[in-house]
Scaffold this motif. Sequence first.
Motif, mmCIF file in Angstrom:
data_model
loop_
_atom_site.group_PDB
_atom_site.id
_atom_site.type_symbol
_atom_site.label_atom_id
_atom_site.label_comp_id
_atom_site.label_asym_id
_atom_site.label_seq_id
_atom_site.Cartn_x
_atom_site.Cartn_y
_atom_site.Cartn_z
ATOM 1 N N THR A 140 -26.352 -26.632 17.347
ATOM 2 C CA THR A 140 -25.091 -26.406 16.617
ATOM 3 C C THR A 140 -23.886 -26.651 17.520
ATOM 4 O O THR A 140 -22.776 -26.877 17.033
ATOM 5 C CB THR A 140 -24.995 -24.962 16.073
ATOM 6 N N GLY A 141 -24.090 -26.538 18.840
ATOM 7 C CA GLY A 141 -22.988 -26.729 19.778
ATOM 8 C C GLY A 141 -22.086 -25.513 19.916
ATOM 9 O O GLY A 141 -21.081 -25.565 20.629
ATOM 10 N N SER A 142 -22.436 -24.405 19.270
ATOM 11 C CA SER A 142 -21.615 -23.185 19.326
ATOM 12 C C SER A 142 -22.119 -22.279 20.439
ATOM 13 O O SER A 142 -23.230 -21.740 20.348
ATOM 14 C CB SER A 142 -21.673 -22.434 17.988
ATOM 15 N N LYS A 143 -21.301 -22.083 21.473
ATOM 16 C CA LYS A 143 -21.717 -21.246 22.590
ATOM 17 C C LYS A 143 -21.981 -19.808 22.147
ATOM 18 O O LYS A 143 -22.955 -19.174 22.582
ATOM 19 C CB LYS A 143 -20.657 -21.258 23.700
ATOM 20 N N LEU A 144 -21.117 -19.277 21.290
ATOM 21 C CA LEU A 144 -21.308 -17.912 20.808
ATOM 22 C C LEU A 144 -22.615 -17.767 20.041
ATOM 23 O O LEU A 144 -23.363 -16.806 20.235
ATOM 24 C CB LEU A 144 -20.133 -17.503 19.916
ATOM 25 N N LEU A 145 -22.889 -18.724 19.168
ATOM 26 C CA LEU A 145 -24.109 -18.667 18.371
ATOM 27 C C LEU A 145 -25.340 -18.793 19.275
ATOM 28 O O LEU A 145 -26.351 -18.104 19.066
ATOM 29 C CB LEU A 145 -24.096 -19.769 17.316
ATOM 30 N N ILE A 146 -25.253 -19.647 20.289
ATOM 31 C CA ILE A 146 -26.360 -19.798 21.246
ATOM 32 C C ILE A 146 -26.620 -18.481 21.965
ATOM 33 O O ILE A 146 -27.766 -18.041 22.093
ATOM 34 C CB ILE A 146 -26.045 -20.907 22.271
#
Length: 231
Positions: A140-146
Motif C-alpha cells: 500500500t506504501g503507507s508507513k502507518l498502515l505497515i
Amino acid sequence: MSTQQSRSDAIYASLRRAILEQALKPGVKLPEDSIGDTFGVSRTSARNALLRLASDGLVEIRPNRGAAVAMPTLEEAKEVFSLRRCLEREVIERLCTRMPKDGIDALVSHIREEERALRASSPRSIRLAGEFHILLAELTGSKLLIDFISQIVSRSSLILARFGRPHSAECGIDEHIQLIEALKNLDKETAIQIMDHHLHAVEDRAKADDGDAEPDIAQILNHYITEQSQR
C-alpha cells in the motif's frame, strides 16, 4: 554502525524470529545474562535488544522480574482480531484501488517461500504466514498502515502460540493464493470476503493451553545464531 549496535541488532533479529516461529513461547523468561552469554556479548547489548522487542509488543519487561516473552490474555486476543479485521480490510481496499506494478509478482514469490518452508516442515512457515500480511500492507506504501499491521500480526502470532490449536498450514496458503487471485482481478468484495474468512478461521483456533516446561533458552537461540551467521 557501532560494534555494540551491530551485536544488539543480531540479538534482536534472532530473538524476534524465535518468538514469531513459536520456538520461544509466551511467558518464557529471557534473562539478560543468559542471552549475553549465548551470543558472547555484554548484558547491555542483550538489554538493548530486549527493549526493542518490548517496543514491538513481543516482550514484556517487568520491574525486578526481568524480561519475558509477552503473554497475551483472551480479552486482548478478541480485541486484536477485531482490530486486525478492520486494518486488513483497509489494506485490501487500498490494493484494489491501486496495486503496484510488481505487487502480484511479489506476493506469488512469497507464496513460493511459504510452500518451500511447508514442504521442509520448517517453523519458518509460521513466520512467513504472518509476513504475507505484512507484505500486503507494504504494497500500500503507507508507513502507518505497515507499522500497525506489523505490530498486530506480531501480537496475533503470540496469541496463537499461547492459545492456538494445531492446524494445517496448507489451509492458510490456499487462502493466501485465493486472495492473490482476487487482488489480481481487483475484485474488492471477494478479496475482503476471503480475508475475513481467513482471519475468522485463525481466531477460531484459539483454546486454553496449560503450558509446557521451561525451555532451554541457550539451546533454542543457538539454532538462530547459526541461521543468522549464514545470512
